[in-house]
Design an enzyme around this catalytic site. Structure first.
Site, PDB file in Angstrom:
ATOM      1  N   ALA A  66       0.789  -1.251   0.131  1.00  7.35           N
ATOM      2  CA  ALA A  66       0.084  -0.090   0.012  1.00  7.35           C
ATOM      3  C   ALA A  66       1.000   1.267  -0.002  1.00  7.35           C
ATOM      4  O   ALA A  66       1.897   1.181   0.626  1.00  7.35           O
ATOM      5  CB  ALA A  66      -0.837  -0.059   1.298  1.00  7.35           C
ATOM      6  N   GLY A 109       0.772  -4.947   0.934  1.00 12.39           N
ATOM      7  CA  GLY A 109      -0.704  -4.998   0.150  1.00 12.39           C
ATOM      8  C   GLY A 109      -0.356  -5.498  -1.401  1.00 12.39           C
ATOM      9  O   GLY A 109      -1.370  -6.410  -1.885  1.00 12.39           O
ATOM     10  N   GLU A 112      -0.769  -9.217  -0.773  1.00 13.11           N
ATOM     11  CA  GLU A 112      -1.973  -9.429  -0.425  1.00 13.11           C
ATOM     12  C   GLU A 112      -3.114  -9.439  -1.633  1.00 13.11           C
ATOM     13  O   GLU A 112      -3.863 -10.146  -1.796  1.00 13.11           O
ATOM     14  CB  GLU A 112      -2.791  -8.403   0.536  1.00 13.11           C
ATOM     15  N   GLU A 132       4.850  -5.290   6.710  1.00  9.98           N
ATOM     16  CA  GLU A 132       4.441  -3.904   7.553  1.00  9.98           C
ATOM     17  C   GLU A 132       5.157  -3.738   8.967  1.00  9.98           C
ATOM     18  O   GLU A 132       5.019  -2.764   9.537  1.00  9.98           O
ATOM     19  CB  GLU A 132       3.117  -4.468   7.682  1.00  9.98           C
TER      20      GLU A 132
HETATM   21  N1  CO8 Z   1       4.695   3.219  -0.568  1.00  7.56           N
HETATM   22  C1  CO8 Z   1       5.137   4.481  -0.934  1.00  7.56           C
HETATM   23  N2  CO8 Z   1       6.249   4.621  -1.697  1.00  7.56           N
HETATM   24  C2  CO8 Z   1       6.929   3.396  -2.097  1.00  7.56           C
HETATM   25  C3  CO8 Z   1       6.687   2.373  -1.182  1.00  7.56           C
HETATM   26  C4  CO8 Z   1       5.384   2.095  -0.732  1.00  7.56           C
HETATM   27  N3  CO8 Z   1       4.937   0.931  -0.269  1.00  7.56           N
HETATM   28  N4  CO8 Z   1       7.565   1.285  -1.802  1.00  7.56           N
HETATM   29  C5  CO8 Z   1       8.505   1.801  -2.611  1.00  7.56           C
HETATM   30  N5  CO8 Z   1       8.257   3.005  -2.410  1.00  7.56           N
HETATM   31  C6  CO8 Z   1       9.188   4.235  -3.065  1.00  7.56           C
HETATM   32  C7  CO8 Z   1      10.180   4.760  -2.416  1.00  7.56           C
HETATM   33  O1  CO8 Z   1       9.715   5.523  -1.334  1.00  7.56           O
HETATM   34  C8  CO8 Z   1      11.085   5.330  -3.334  1.00  7.56           C
HETATM   35  O2  CO8 Z   1      10.466   6.582  -3.845  1.00  7.56           O
HETATM   36  P1  CO8 Z   1      11.596   7.835  -4.075  1.00  7.56           P
HETATM   37  O3  CO8 Z   1      12.478   7.278  -5.333  1.00  7.56           O
HETATM   38  O4  CO8 Z   1      11.018   9.075  -4.120  1.00  7.56           O
HETATM   39  O5  CO8 Z   1      12.725   7.672  -2.934  1.00  7.56           O
HETATM   40  C9  CO8 Z   1      10.635   4.563  -4.884  1.00  7.56           C
HETATM   41  O6  CO8 Z   1       9.607   3.889  -4.369  1.00  7.56           O
HETATM   42  C10 CO8 Z   1      11.914   3.541  -4.867  1.00  7.56           C
HETATM   43  O7  CO8 Z   1      12.038   2.707  -3.520  1.00  7.56           O
HETATM   44  P2  CO8 Z   1      13.629   2.612  -3.125  1.00  7.56           P
HETATM   45  O8  CO8 Z   1      14.498   3.515  -3.524  1.00  7.56           O
HETATM   46  O9  CO8 Z   1      13.165   2.262  -1.470  1.00  7.56           O
HETATM   47  O10 CO8 Z   1      13.806   1.028  -3.704  1.00  7.56           O
HETATM   48  P3  CO8 Z   1      14.766   0.019  -3.316  1.00  7.56           P
HETATM   49  O11 CO8 Z   1      15.268  -0.898  -4.413  1.00  7.56           O
HETATM   50  O12 CO8 Z   1      16.084   0.537  -2.436  1.00  7.56           O
HETATM   51  O13 CO8 Z   1      14.011  -0.920  -2.112  1.00  7.56           O
HETATM   52  C11 CO8 Z   1      12.006  -1.778  -1.227  1.00  7.56           C
HETATM   53  C12 CO8 Z   1      12.816  -1.371  -2.567  1.00  7.56           C
HETATM   54  C13 CO8 Z   1      12.634  -3.066  -0.458  1.00  7.56           C
HETATM   55  C14 CO8 Z   1      10.842  -2.578  -2.019  1.00  7.56           C
HETATM   56  C15 CO8 Z   1      11.753  -0.714  -0.400  1.00  7.56           C
HETATM   57  O14 CO8 Z   1      11.148   0.277  -1.429  1.00  7.56           O
HETATM   58  C16 CO8 Z   1      10.799  -0.657   0.623  1.00  7.56           C
HETATM   59  O15 CO8 Z   1      10.877  -1.332   1.697  1.00  7.56           O
HETATM   60  N6  CO8 Z   1       9.315  -0.478   0.278  1.00  7.56           N
HETATM   61  C17 CO8 Z   1       8.206  -0.257   1.173  1.00  7.56           C
HETATM   62  C18 CO8 Z   1       7.847  -1.873   1.347  1.00  7.56           C
HETATM   63  C19 CO8 Z   1       6.427  -1.937   2.480  1.00  7.56           C
HETATM   64  O16 CO8 Z   1       6.995  -1.690   3.808  1.00  7.56           O
HETATM   65  N7  CO8 Z   1       5.533  -2.310   2.035  1.00  7.56           N
HETATM   66  C20 CO8 Z   1       4.351  -2.389   2.947  1.00  7.56           C
HETATM   67  C21 CO8 Z   1       3.453  -1.122   2.894  1.00  7.56           C
HETATM   68  S1  CO8 Z   1       2.385  -1.257   4.117  1.00  7.56           S
HETATM   69  C22 CO8 Z   1       1.000  -2.191   3.542  1.00  7.56           C
HETATM   70  O17 CO8 Z   1       1.125  -2.656   2.281  1.00  7.56           O
HETATM   71  C23 CO8 Z   1      -0.077  -2.361   4.279  1.00  7.56           C
HETATM   72  C24 CO8 Z   1      -1.300  -2.955   3.609  1.00  7.56           C
HETATM   73  C25 CO8 Z   1      -2.388  -2.659   4.393  1.00  7.56           C
HETATM   74  C26 CO8 Z   1      -3.786  -3.388   3.658  1.00  7.56           C
HETATM   75  C27 CO8 Z   1      -4.114  -2.115   2.296  1.00  7.56           C
HETATM   76  C28 CO8 Z   1      -4.892  -1.284   2.624  1.00  7.56           C
HETATM   77  C29 CO8 Z   1      -4.912  -0.127   1.474  1.00  7.56           C
END
Ligand code: CO8
Length: 258
Positions: A66, A109, A112, A132
């Site tokens: 998400a 998400g 999911e 998460e």
């Molecule tokens: N949301 C928003 N932005 C994101 C997300 C995300 N989930 N994931 C990545 N991005 C963005 C980063 O902020 C980054 O933006 P910018 O270039 O502006 O800095 C860009 O994508 C590229 O990401 P990274 O530079 O971090 O790329 P890496 O290759 O270094 O890392 C990862 C990749 C490991 C995937 C890392 O981006 C990461 O950890 N992302 C978050 C993963 C996460 O925590 N997901 C769970 C989110 S919470 C959730 O899903 C709850 C669901 C609940 C139910 C749904 C209800 C709607």
């Protein structure tokens, strides 16, 4: 905000292809995207010319979760008021088979959403998880339930509590995905699965999908009763007559969805 549509669509024969397209945020799922995805899927579900839906991410990310930017400052009351789970319920109710083409990150998400699909074709590059916990929350769109049903308690606890990612091969071994293919084939293989399904009898596909999903949602006794009902009802379809007589005549069946 980018002008690019966050979902790209294309129809090939009886296959409707939807691609998630938010590359700058690794296909993070925001509220508008989920609403549009549910709208599109419901449209295809009601369209007699479509038999299968293929949902794809990009090579780098199926969906990294998400959109964290959407939720970072929200209170519990804000989250309740958004009613965002209504969109997920709409996707859950889609009757036609959904094939997932997964490459790269399928997290939170994103994982999911992947688990809402019926056949999951996955690149060897896939990294799948429910991280998460790292950002102070837990899965909320079915992750603790569907993951546990798919892989069992031991692996689900590991993934949900430690936030570690599963490789594609681990996901296959634990029964979370259907097929793992080399990186260059993740989309073509999924498309070929979708095409194969699109030649199948549509009413039987829907009934079979519903019945398999019942295994997760009902008791064995109730699900067996429902399976028998769905099975017998198919004997009132033209496609059953066509499928069986084509077999006996040693020719390919021509299904009409009736
Ligand atoms: N949301 C928003 N932005 C994101 C997300 C995300 N989930 N994931 C990545 N991005 C963005 C980063 O902020 C980054 O933006 P910018 O270039 O502006 O800095 C860009 O994508 C590229 O990401 P990274 O530079 O971090 O790329 P890496 O290759 O270094 O890392 C990862 C990749 C490991 C995937 C890392 O981006 C990461 O950890 N992302 C978050 C993963 C996460 O925590 N997901 C769970 C989110 S919470 C959730 O899903 C709850 C669901 C609940 C139910 C749904 C209800 C709607």
């Amino acid at each position: 905000m980018s002008d690019e549509p966050h979902l790209l669509t294309e129809v090939q024969g009886a296959v409707a292809i939807i691609r998630i397209n938010r590359p700058k945020v690794l296909n993070a799922l925001n509220l508008e995207l989920m609403q549009d995805l549910a709208d599109l899927m419901e449209g295809y579900d009601a369209d007699d010319s479509i038999v299968v839906i293929l949902l794809a991410g990009s090579e780098r990310a199926w969906a990294a979760g998400a959109d964290i930017g959407d939720m970072a400052t929200a209170s519990a009351a804000d989250m309740r008021a958004r009613d965002q789970f209504a969109q997920w319920e709409r996707i859950r109710a889609i009757g036609k088979p959904i094939v997932a083409a997964v490459s790269g990150f399928a997290l939170g998400g994103g994982c999911e959403l992947m688990m809402h699909c019926d056949i999951i074709v996955c690149s060897q590059t896939a990294k799948i998880g429910q991280p998460e916990i790292n950002i102070g929350v837990m899965p909320g769109a079915g992750g603790t339930q569907r993951l546990t049903r798919a892989v069992g308690k031991a692996i689900a606890m590991d993934v949900v509590l430690s936030g570690r990612f599963l490789s594609a091969d681990e996901a296959l071994r634990h029964g979370l995905v259907s097929r793992v293919v080399p990186p260059e084939h993740w989309f073509t293989e999924a498309l070929s699965v979708a095409r194969k399904l699109s030649s199948m009898p549509p009413i039987a596909l829907r009934s079979a999908k519903a019945s398999v999903l019942n295994a997760e949602e009902s008791s064995l006794g109730d699900a067996l009763v429902e399976e028998r009902r769905l099975f017998m009802d198919l004997f009132d379809t033209q496609d059953q007559k066509e499928g069986m007589s084509a077999f006996l005549d040693k020719r390919r069946p021509k299904f009409t969805g009736t």
